[in-house]
Design an enzyme around this catalytic site. Structure first.
Site, mmCIF file in Angstrom:
data_model
loop_
_atom_site.group_PDB
_atom_site.id
_atom_site.type_symbol
_atom_site.label_atom_id
_atom_site.label_comp_id
_atom_site.label_asym_id
_atom_site.label_seq_id
_atom_site.Cartn_x
_atom_site.Cartn_y
_atom_site.Cartn_z
ATOM 1 N N SER B 190 10.034 15.238 43.910
ATOM 2 C CA SER B 190 11.227 16.314 43.402
ATOM 3 C C SER B 190 10.480 17.839 43.383
ATOM 4 C CB SER B 190 11.700 15.644 41.833
ATOM 5 O OG SER B 190 12.850 16.162 41.680
ATOM 6 N N ASP B 440 20.007 9.821 47.909
ATOM 7 C CA ASP B 440 19.464 10.836 46.787
ATOM 8 C C ASP B 440 20.276 12.142 47.065
ATOM 9 O OD1 ASP B 440 18.148 12.426 45.153
ATOM 10 O OD2 ASP B 440 16.102 12.721 46.152
ATOM 11 N N HIS B 465 16.271 8.799 44.876
ATOM 12 C CA HIS B 465 15.171 9.871 44.389
ATOM 13 C C HIS B 465 13.584 9.504 44.298
ATOM 14 C CE1 HIS B 465 14.787 13.877 43.365
ATOM 15 N NE2 HIS B 465 14.390 13.904 42.245
#
Lengths: 508, 508
Positions: B190, B440, B465
């Site tokens: 991320s 995601d 994710h």
């Protein structure tokens, strides 16, 4: 040689400030530092008839003072010089030639970087000379006095911030001119060359290549031996004449012992024609050391008025003077005759002044006391200078005392690469020319061999400090003409490759 | 859909703060923002018998607050977790696996990044999990309260400073351990994945490669369409069930018109079992929107307790609930049944609370209001969310009002590359894996195709994710096992290449 004058930090700092041969202004530096360099800062953008040699428009850009934090600081006006006369324009993807301004007034660099001006018409390029923050007119807080007030106001004078200035300026200019597809080529000499190389590495999306002339990117920590600089200066003298080299090498002890005699300082003052009485023999030694270093940097093959008016091959001339003195002339008189080639080539100086610079804090001194920590020693055997071992601790003390700032000697290598720099360049970089003349004492801290097919070293045996960036002259030797031609060919290659890619591939 | 609730900046910010699924703490954010995510921050480093699953030592490093200026600021203690149990040591050039800590408590990331822990023994690697400045225990000015006091104290919470922290920390650790020849491999998910990729680009001399999982490095300016995020969330629902998708799409108007009725808010409060009465229908819409987005990010193929306890394939489960409600059940009741899969999977929640987070300013909100400006819209046609056009001006106003700071929306692209990012990567970068799962919603802002032989995209159709960074489980589907195997193979290749080079070439 106990107690002999050493190349102290003050001298080293003033030499560092010569990276681009720009004058330090050193009233807050210790008294050993030479003070007479302010005269270099005059702009000499004059053609034969007194008209400006290069034409540009002067503009200002509202620049962020701290790019890497969101402090509530005022913006400042960054000056830049721009010429669009030859530019092919956005539709034809005219290149942008961008000189990475270094530690001084940008007009002075513009005037002394004829290479870029001569190249632009040929490439139908726009020319931009942005000024480095905290120099010239590009002063944060509105004025030199405010910007150089103290360590807090000087805090943002760093290379990273300057690179970010360039990146933001280019990006905004391209946006305003709808020129996003126009390739940017970076140029820079000395510290400006370091900036150009670093910029190509850190902002590869912004510029397609960089010509980094005389850029000592490896002169940090222990990447190159700290003796390199003074060894090269010494070599420059030794190659002209061993007796000249030996006279200089022997002179330091003579100066020192003379300085310790009764009336010795008066005698030295008189012999070297200082306007005011010397306060110490060290002052004289530093004055001489810095002249030798400048002579090595400016050891050009033709007469030039870059630093000081000097003859072509000035070191040869200095040594000729020293060696040709009549028998029986004292060593100090010989030295005086020699150094006059540097300090008084025009023969118009009545007496010399160590204190002719009224300015306060100096930008490069600040940079040398924060991140630009470039160790320099003087070797006992090879050097003609007094032996001196680099001593970080005493430098740190000096910086704390004089600038109230503690250097970060490992930061530049952490940020831009240290021992692994060449490996990183090899696997990551492309399109960088490291050009160096081996007579230049800074060449020892630069990149002297090809790193890859596209990161190349152009080395000339008889070149000095970023000679290639100077305007061409009728006296240019063949090797210089060839060096510049090689640079042009490489830049042409970068542009060609860029345009080819644009043709075949959509902008990803 | 006039006047229907829009994904406002507050919601967008709270979604941005989910980049690493880390809870925002939003009392100074507007009231529309979800407030219930603080519960995610608990560390779940627990093995089957309650013993810590991963072992490490917690250490602290005295870190410079402002790397790019020489302000006289206090240093701060950066926390890092370290494990040397498997490390081959400096003489055998044992690798260093370095997780780029993102916006949260580093222990939480360490506990949720099993992949690195599982890999270390195999590579005889040291593991380091450094904490991102201004998160967890790594607070400038001594405490959360002081660090988050105002815009001045928060000024140095930026990605560039965090990267410099990592660079300095690695360099110092290697120096202390005489480990300068040990290769560093970066990991990150991320925002942490963005940091890993950027670090590999900006500090190629420090790390030999980076695994950037679910890193939306292109979600800036107009590089990717701003609708991407919500379009993907919507697609995730639509692929499970069109009727489910339509129910959600229809629900916003119902919620809004209900909210405008007399006692409408009471009815909504009751239907959705909030502990306290809703202040507006928007609060409910945002609460639902954020659940859908979280569900899309955490749409893992097996039950997980990462965000909230959730079943495997949670969106399928939500849609099953919505679709299988008895005929005649209202649209709002269907929505409630569905969203309960997210908010109340364990069935232990009596009532829901919008205001359970007592904290003040939130780190990611600050970052989103300064440099991490990632435009997000909701398209009228494809999205199941209320239509919303990204509006920078209103975002800027919000940031000025709430954080007294003006965003610099073009800075990240200037610093790290914008439209030319992939081209820069291609010619400059190497050894980066961009791994993404197409379920995601952040995948749309990441790199989804190979850039070069060494910058590769690993894309899984059914991944969410940064699933690949999670510990392996018995339920891992084949495609996940294969994805991780591909990552291991690439990392192995980087190390192999590094060791081969070391064997044949001296460190230049």
């Amino acid at each position: 040689m106990a107690n002999s004058p050493k190349p102290t930090l003050s001298l080293l700092i003033s030499l560092l400030s010569l990276l681009s041969l720009f004058p330090p202004t050193l009233s807050s530096a210790p008294k050993h530092a030479p003070r007479f360099l302010g005269k270099f800062s005059r702009s000499n953008n004059k053609g034969p008839l007194g008209a400006p040699r290069y034409k540009y428009e002067t503009r200002y850009f509202d620049q962020t003072l701290d790019h890497f934090s969101f402090s509530d600081l005022p913006t400042f006006r960054q000056r830049y010089l721009i010429n669009t006369e030859y530019w092919a324009g956005p539709d034809r993807r005219g290149p942008i030639f961008f000189y990475c301004g270094n530690e001084g007034d940008i007009e002075w660099f513009a005037a002394n970087t004829g290479f870029v001006w001569e190249l632009a018409p040929r490439f139908q390029a726009m020319i931009i000379f942005p000024e480095h923050r905290y120099y010239g007119e590009s002063m944060p807080y509105g004025s030199f006095e405010e910007a150089y007030k103290n360590a807090t106001t000087l805090a943002h004078l760093t290379a990273e911030q300057a690179l970010a200035d360039f990146a933001v300026l280019i990006t905004e200019l391209k946006r305003n001119l709808s020129a996003h597809a126009c390739p940017v080529v970076l140029f820079g000499g000395s510290y400006g060359g370091m900036l150009a190389a670093w910029m190509r590495l850190k902002y590869p999306h912004i510029a397609i290549g960089a010509l980094a002339s005389s850029a000592p990117v490896l002169q940090f920590e222990d990447i190159v031996p700290p003796e390199t600089f003074y060894d090269i200066v010494s070599h420059d003298f030794r190659r002209e004449s061993i007796s000249c080299f030996n006279t200089i090498k022997d002179s330091w002890d003579v100066i020192e012992s003379e300085g310790q005699k009764n009336n010795g300082l008066s005698y030295l003052t008189e012999t070297f024609r200082f306007c005011r009485k010397l306060e110490s023999a060290d002052d004289l030694s530093n004055w001489l050391s810095s002249a030798y270093s400048y002579l090595a940097m400016g050891n050009y093959p033709y007469p030039a008025d870059f630093l000081m008016p000097m003859p072509g091959n000035p070191i040869k001339e200095v040594c000729r003077k020293i060696d040709n003195c009549p028998d029986g002339m004292s060593i100090l008189q010989r030295i005086f005759e020699g150094v006059s080639v540097y300090y008084n080539y025009t023969g118009t100086v009545d007496c010399f002044n160590l204190d002719d610079d009224p300015h306060g804090m100096n930008g490069w001194n600040w940079q040398a006391c924060t991140e630009m920590v470039m160790p320099t020693s003087s070797s006992k055997n090879i050097s003609m200078f007094p032996a001196y071992d680099y001593n970080y601790t005493s430098d740190e003390e000096w910086c704390l005392e004089n600038y109230h700032v503690k250097p970060r000697p490992t930061w530049i290598t952490t940020q831009f690469g240290g021992h692994g720099f060449k490996n990183a360049l090899k696997s990551f970089g492309s399109n960088i020319i490291f050009s160096n003349g081996l007579l230049d004492p800074w060449s020892g801290g630069s990149v002297l061999e090809d790193i890859s097919e596209t990161i190349v070293a152009l080395v000339t045996e008889n070149g000095a400090h970023h000679l290639d960036l100077r305007p061409s002259t009728a006296e240019d030797p063949d090797w210089l003409v060839e060096q510049r031609a090689a640079e042009v060919k490489l830049i042409q290659g970068w542009l060609h490759q860029y345009f080819e890619k644009k043709k075949t591939v959509f902008d990803m």
